[in-house]
Design an enzyme around this catalytic site. Structure first.
Site, mmCIF file in Angstrom:
data_model
loop_
_atom_site.group_PDB
_atom_site.id
_atom_site.type_symbol
_atom_site.label_atom_id
_atom_site.label_comp_id
_atom_site.label_asym_id
_atom_site.label_seq_id
_atom_site.Cartn_x
_atom_site.Cartn_y
_atom_site.Cartn_z
ATOM 1 N N LYS A 53 6.475 -15.906 24.625
ATOM 2 C CA LYS A 53 6.992 -14.725 25.329
ATOM 3 C C LYS A 53 8.519 -14.764 25.361
ATOM 4 C CE LYS A 53 2.711 -14.148 27.790
ATOM 5 N NZ LYS A 53 1.856 -14.582 28.889
ATOM 6 N N GLN A 97 2.310 -16.712 34.809
ATOM 7 C CA GLN A 97 1.342 -17.176 33.814
ATOM 8 C C GLN A 97 0.085 -17.699 34.509
ATOM 9 O OE1 GLN A 97 1.878 -16.919 30.354
ATOM 10 N NE2 GLN A 97 -0.293 -17.415 30.304
ATOM 11 N N ASP A 120 2.121 -7.115 33.469
ATOM 12 C CA ASP A 120 0.794 -7.577 33.042
ATOM 13 C C ASP A 120 -0.269 -6.523 33.347
ATOM 14 O OD1 ASP A 120 0.276 -9.888 31.658
ATOM 15 O OD2 ASP A 120 0.293 -11.205 33.421
#
Ligand code: NAP
Length: 285
Positions: A53, A97, A120
């Site tokens: 990322k 995460q 997300d």
């Protein structure tokens, strides 16, 4: 006849090129998309995802921060950090995460992320907006699936889409997005009787199960579009999808390979969400 490949790598590269061009235009106005990725603990797979990322941010000219916290970080500390980034104008996307270490609760952490920075798409308000068809930051893998279809010239409208898997991160949201694209959607799961017969009705079959090579050719209607979201590590170290690619490739009309299908789209859609959030924060959309 063999299925046509849906090339996730190539589609992802062309979306990234579009993002790069838009980021360059924003830079002329002194605007730079910013993403923070927060990693708690030292899960090996998560380390790789986080690195990828950060690398994508770098390639696209984003401002990128990676916060690595020790496994014993408390819920209070993590929530405090999220609060700080919620208020940071240089940051347009906050990603924690997952999975988190066992002693931390995921739900309050996801809930704490400001909805407008929820790149997300896991916040309950983002999920609700997706459900009611409002503009939302969409979860990355499901929106990647829709982009793969659109950019391959496949319209879900009027088609029967069968989704195998009902997780909150893939199965349910991809079903909602297909419905939004005017497909007729059937959602299947581990309790669905005679799954092969249901799958065989699909014009578009999306598989997000987590069982290597589950879907065989007798599950697939000849000419169907098969989208394999699965990523399973085999004993020999190789990656395999949830679809038995070699078995299905002669029956399907279109198919995504694993790797190189849905996989590359996830980070690209994360980058697209961060750009969208940045533009919104600057009154542009
Ligand atoms: P998950 O949360 O474990 O959900 C799996 C779903 O599949 C559940 O709904 C489960 O049904 C269903 N299922 C399990 N075994 C089944 C069977 N034998 N027959 C029918 N349905 C079955 O998994 P996930 O997070 O959605 O991920 C699914 C796969 O996608 C995994 O391989 C994961 O690695 C991959 N993935 C890839 C990406 C990417 O970037 N490409 C992103 C996310 C996930 P129940 O609800 O009844 O238990």
């Amino acid at each position: 006849m063999s299925a046509q490949f849906i090339d996730g790598k190539a589609i992802s590269a062309s979306i990234r090129q579009e993002i790069r061009e838009e980021t360059a235009r924003l830079a002329e106005r002194g605007i730079r998309p910013g993403l923070v990725v927060i990693l708690v603990g030292d899960d090996a797979a998560s380390q790789v995802y986080v690195r990828n990322k950060a690398k994508a941010c770098e390639e696209l000219g984003y401002h990128s921060e990676v916060v690595r916290l020790p496994a014993e970080t408390s819920q209070h500390e993590l929530l405090g950090l999220i609060e700080r980034y919620n208020a940071d104008p240089a940051i347009h996307g906050i990603l924690v995460q997952l999975p988190l270490p066992k002693h931390l609760e995921e739900k309050p952490v996801i809930d704490a992320i400001a909805v407008e920075k929820d790149v997300d798409g896991f916040h309950p308000v983002s999920v609700g907006n997706l459900m009611i068809g409002d503009d939302a930051l969409l979860p990355c893998t499901p929106s990647g699936v829709i982009e793969l279809l659109k950019r391959s010239g496949i319209s879900p409208a009027g088609k029967h889409a069968v989704v195998i898997g009902r997780s909150n991160i893939v199965g349910k949201p991809v079903s909602m997005l297909l419905l939004r694209e005017n497909a007729t959607v059937t959602i299947c799961h581990s309790r669905t009787p005679d799954l092969p017969a249901v799958a065989r009705q699909a014009d578009i079959l999306v598989v997000a199960v987590g069982v290597a090579k589950l879907v065989k050719k007798d599950w697939v209607k000849p000419g169907a579009v098969v989208i394999d979201v699965g990523m399973n590590r085999l004993e020999n170290g190789k990656l395999a999808g949830d679809v038995d690619f070699d078995d299905v490739v002669e029956t399907a009309g279109w198919i995504t390979p694993v790797p190189g299908g849905v996989g590359p789209m996830t980070i690209t859609m994360l980058m697209a969400n961060t750009l969208k959030s940045c533009k919104r924060a600057n009154g542009m959309g």
